[in-house]
Design a protein around this motif. Structure first.
Motif, mmCIF file in Angstrom:
data_model
loop_
_atom_site.group_PDB
_atom_site.id
_atom_site.type_symbol
_atom_site.label_atom_id
_atom_site.label_comp_id
_atom_site.label_asym_id
_atom_site.label_seq_id
_atom_site.Cartn_x
_atom_site.Cartn_y
_atom_site.Cartn_z
ATOM 1 N N SER A 196 0.841 -1.198 0.000
ATOM 2 C CA SER A 196 0.000 0.000 0.000
ATOM 3 C C SER A 196 0.878 1.251 0.000
ATOM 4 O O SER A 196 2.028 1.232 0.444
ATOM 5 N N LEU A 197 0.314 2.320 -0.511
ATOM 6 C CA LEU A 197 1.055 3.566 -0.591
ATOM 7 C C LEU A 197 1.455 4.066 0.790
ATOM 8 O O LEU A 197 2.577 4.558 0.979
ATOM 9 N N SER A 198 0.585 3.925 1.771
ATOM 10 C CA SER A 198 0.909 4.413 3.110
ATOM 11 C C SER A 198 2.084 3.643 3.725
ATOM 12 O O SER A 198 2.950 4.229 4.372
ATOM 13 N N LEU A 234 4.468 2.121 2.000
ATOM 14 C CA LEU A 234 5.653 2.526 1.251
ATOM 15 C C LEU A 234 6.150 3.898 1.691
ATOM 16 O O LEU A 234 7.358 4.108 1.855
ATOM 17 N N LEU A 235 5.229 4.823 1.920
ATOM 18 C CA LEU A 235 5.632 6.155 2.379
ATOM 19 C C LEU A 235 6.257 6.110 3.768
ATOM 20 O O LEU A 235 7.202 6.853 4.049
ATOM 21 N N GLU A 236 5.744 5.247 4.633
ATOM 22 C CA GLU A 236 6.360 5.082 5.951
ATOM 23 C C GLU A 236 7.780 4.541 5.833
ATOM 24 O O GLU A 236 8.691 4.994 6.540
ATOM 25 N N ILE A 277 9.817 4.849 3.242
ATOM 26 C CA ILE A 277 10.661 5.892 2.658
ATOM 27 C C ILE A 277 10.957 6.976 3.690
ATOM 28 O O ILE A 277 12.088 7.459 3.786
ATOM 29 N N HIS A 278 9.965 7.341 4.467
ATOM 30 C CA HIS A 278 10.132 8.382 5.486
ATOM 31 C C HIS A 278 11.212 7.979 6.502
ATOM 32 O O HIS A 278 12.129 8.749 6.793
ATOM 33 N N PRO A 308 15.017 6.696 -3.070
ATOM 34 C CA PRO A 308 13.612 6.661 -2.653
ATOM 35 C C PRO A 308 12.676 7.288 -3.676
ATOM 36 O O PRO A 308 11.531 6.856 -3.820
ATOM 37 N N LEU A 365 9.417 5.396 -5.241
ATOM 38 C CA LEU A 365 8.077 5.991 -5.245
ATOM 39 C C LEU A 365 7.535 6.105 -6.664
ATOM 40 O O LEU A 365 6.359 5.808 -6.916
ATOM 41 N N HIS A 386 6.368 2.785 -7.842
ATOM 42 C CA HIS A 386 5.076 2.414 -7.258
ATOM 43 C C HIS A 386 3.915 2.974 -8.068
ATOM 44 O O HIS A 386 2.869 2.352 -8.172
#
Length: 157
Positions: A64-66, A68-70, A72-73, A115, A119, A122
């Motif tokens: 999920s995008l969330s 993946l963003l976590e 990367i963050h 990163p 992204l 994705h």
């Protein structure tokens, strides 16, 4: 760190073991990051594509995008903290200013584009899967080489 202001290790005899410890922990962090990414995303193009896009035949959902963003963050913060420290040590210990400058620039460019490529992959740019794999391996191997070079210069009499 006092060492970032003074280039001479002879000025403070305790600085050499402190820097050796820093380089050891940076090396361990980079190796642990490789193992973590191997488990979370994969380190090869087919594994990364499977994680990002899923597989209907095997009933594997895409990441999920969330999530993946976590990832990367957290990666951006921890890797930049590690690489800034490594760069400060490497710049002070590398005798060639050109090599130090080139190494640090290549390291940070690859680490920051990595990163972004993940992204972008994705969101459907499949070619960026291979860009992420290449950039990820490149900056990890370059960071390990910089740490090894710095450790060699610290251990050399």
């Amino acid at each position: 760190m006092k060492f970032t202001l003074l280039k001479d290790l002879r000025a403070d005899p305790l600085m050499r073991p402190v820097l050796q410890g820093v380089l050891l922990f940076i090396t361990l962090f980079i190796i642990a990051d490789l193992l973590l990414k191997s488990h979370q995303i994969g380190l090869y193009g087919s594994q990364v594509a499977l994680t990002l896009y899923g597989d209907e035949e095997r009933y594997l959902d895409p990441i999920s995008l969330s999530v993946l963003l976590e990832l990367i963050h957290g990666d951006l913060f921890m890797s930049m903290l590690c690489l800034l420290t490594l760069s400060a040590v490497f710049i002070r210990l590398e005798p060639s200013q050109k090599r130090a400058r080139a190494g640090v620039h290549l390291l940070f460019i690859a680490a920051l584009l990595s990163p972004a490529a993940l992204l972008g992959a994705h969101f459907g740019f499949a070619l960026l899967v291979w860009a992420w794999v290449g950039l990820f391996w490149f900056w990890h191997l370059l960071a390990l080489a910089m740490a090894a070079s710095s450790a060699y210069r610290l251990l050399r009499p």
